[in-house]
Design an enzyme around this catalytic site. Structure first.
Site, PDB file in Angstrom:
ATOM      1  N   SER A 194      -7.844  64.771  -0.651  1.00  0.00           N
ATOM      2  CA  SER A 194      -7.810  64.644   0.802  1.00  0.00           C
ATOM      3  C   SER A 194      -6.344  64.601   1.204  1.00  0.00           C
ATOM      4  O   SER A 194      -5.462  64.322   0.374  1.00  0.00           O
ATOM      5  CB  SER A 194      -8.510  63.336   1.219  1.00  0.00           C
ATOM      6  OG  SER A 194      -8.142  62.931   2.517  1.00  0.00           O
ATOM      7  N   TYR A 251      -9.493  53.948  -0.028  1.00  0.00           N
ATOM      8  CA  TYR A 251      -9.732  55.397   0.025  1.00  0.00           C
ATOM      9  C   TYR A 251      -8.446  56.141  -0.317  1.00  0.00           C
ATOM     10  O   TYR A 251      -8.440  57.072  -1.128  1.00  0.00           O
ATOM     11  CB  TYR A 251     -10.231  55.772   1.418  1.00  0.00           C
ATOM     12  CG  TYR A 251     -10.487  57.250   1.612  1.00  0.00           C
ATOM     13  CD1 TYR A 251     -11.670  57.827   1.158  1.00  0.00           C
ATOM     14  CD2 TYR A 251      -9.565  58.052   2.265  1.00  0.00           C
ATOM     15  CE1 TYR A 251     -11.911  59.179   1.344  1.00  0.00           C
ATOM     16  CE2 TYR A 251      -9.796  59.401   2.461  1.00  0.00           C
ATOM     17  CZ  TYR A 251     -10.978  59.966   2.000  1.00  0.00           C
ATOM     18  OH  TYR A 251     -11.201  61.304   2.182  1.00  0.00           O
TER      19      TYR A 251
END
Length: 304
Positions: A143, A156
């Site tokens: 990401s 995350y």
């Protein structure tokens, strides 16, 4: 040499970015095995392939944190296709909350899926890729959080930084085997990733974050409507693989962020001379990295 006719295994391959990759790969003539969790999503994906008149993928129900199941999946895919040429570690969860309030369960769940799932994919499938012939490639989907931290995304972000570091190092290990390796860092994409917190497994129920609020998450999910089509992400991943790119960035809107990272990093370096002995060690490191990328197996003796 193209990837047409090669076999790809994609985790989380029936929704979101995973499905976009599967569709792009199918359009390019790859044969597919896709992991899934939800039966409705599996059926919808099967219907897409049937409508296109394509070979139905091998669907493998899989929790990517389950190492025994991952090993069994590798055996199942090899039994069906005989060889695996492409591994796409895509499955992940998008769960957010203030890191200073996180519990062990929060760390174990998010890191277990986002980083542990990649590890399990590599351990389970790399022997098959090494044994196969023809063009082969590993893609680990992270990401933009692998570069850009945020106040609600500590764990995350940690998981995506970990995938970035692992992949950038793994590339040097796979080059001598003729296997390509790419880190893909997508940004906002039109998926249902926003609802991950609503699917929290019971084993990780002891969260330090506030209970998931569906209405708040649904409001957050409206941002995803502005995201890139997953199929476009898939086509960019395929194009990056074909070029042999080590880093695949799918979204163009981050030049200011990368410029700021570069400038802050340079500014943080001490303005002083390094001693010759240290400079020589770093010269050897750079030379070893270049040699590894060119296909040489590097040992510890090459670094001193």
């Amino acid at each position: 040499m193209s990837f047409q006719g090669q076999v790809a295994f994609i985790t989380g391959g029936v929704t979101g970015i995973g499905l976009g990759v599967a569709q792009a790969f199918s359009d390019a003539g790859l044969r597919l095995a896709l992991s899934y969790r939800n039966e409705d999503h599996r059926a919808q994906t099967a219907a897409w392939f049937a409508a296109k008149g394509r070979e139905e993928p091998l669907f493998v129900k899989l929790d990517v944190t389950d190492r025994a199941a991952f090993a069994a999946a590798a055996t199942q895919v090899e039994a069906r296709f005989g060889a695996v040429h492409v591994l796409v570690n895509n499955a992940g969860v998008s769960v957010f909350g203030p890191t200073d309030e996180a519990s062990y369960a929060d760390y174990d769940w998010i890191m277990g899926v986002n980083f542990g799932g990649v590890v399990n994919g590599l351990v389970s499938f790399l022997p098959s890729l090494k044994a196969a012939t023809g063009r082969r490639h590993v893609v680990n989907v992270a990401s933009m959080a692998a570069f850009l931290p945020g106040p609600q995304a500590g764990i995350y972000t940690a998981s995506k930084f970990a995938v970035r570091g692992l992949t950038e190092s793994l590339r040097y290990n796979l080059a001598p085997h003729g296997i390509g390796c790419s880190l893909c860092c997508p940004a906002l994409t039109r998926t249902n990733a926003w609802d991950s917190a609503l699917k929290r497994p019971e084993a990780f129920a002891e969260s330090g974050f506030a209970p998931a609020d569906r209405s708040e998450l649904e409001q957050f999910g409206t941002a995803f409507e502005a995201g890139m089509d997953p199929y476009e992400v898939g086509t960019k991943i395929l194009a990056g693989m074909e070029r042999g790119d080590g880093l695949i960035l799918t979204h163009p809107e981050f030049a200011d962020d990368f410029r700021a990272i570069y400038e802050k990093s340079l500014a943080a370096l001490p303005d002083e001379e390094a001693p010759p002995a240290r400079l020589e060690i770093e010269r050897l490191r750079r030379a070893a990295m270049a040699a590894a990328e060119a296909g040489t197996i590097i040992g510890l003796s090459d670094l001193t």
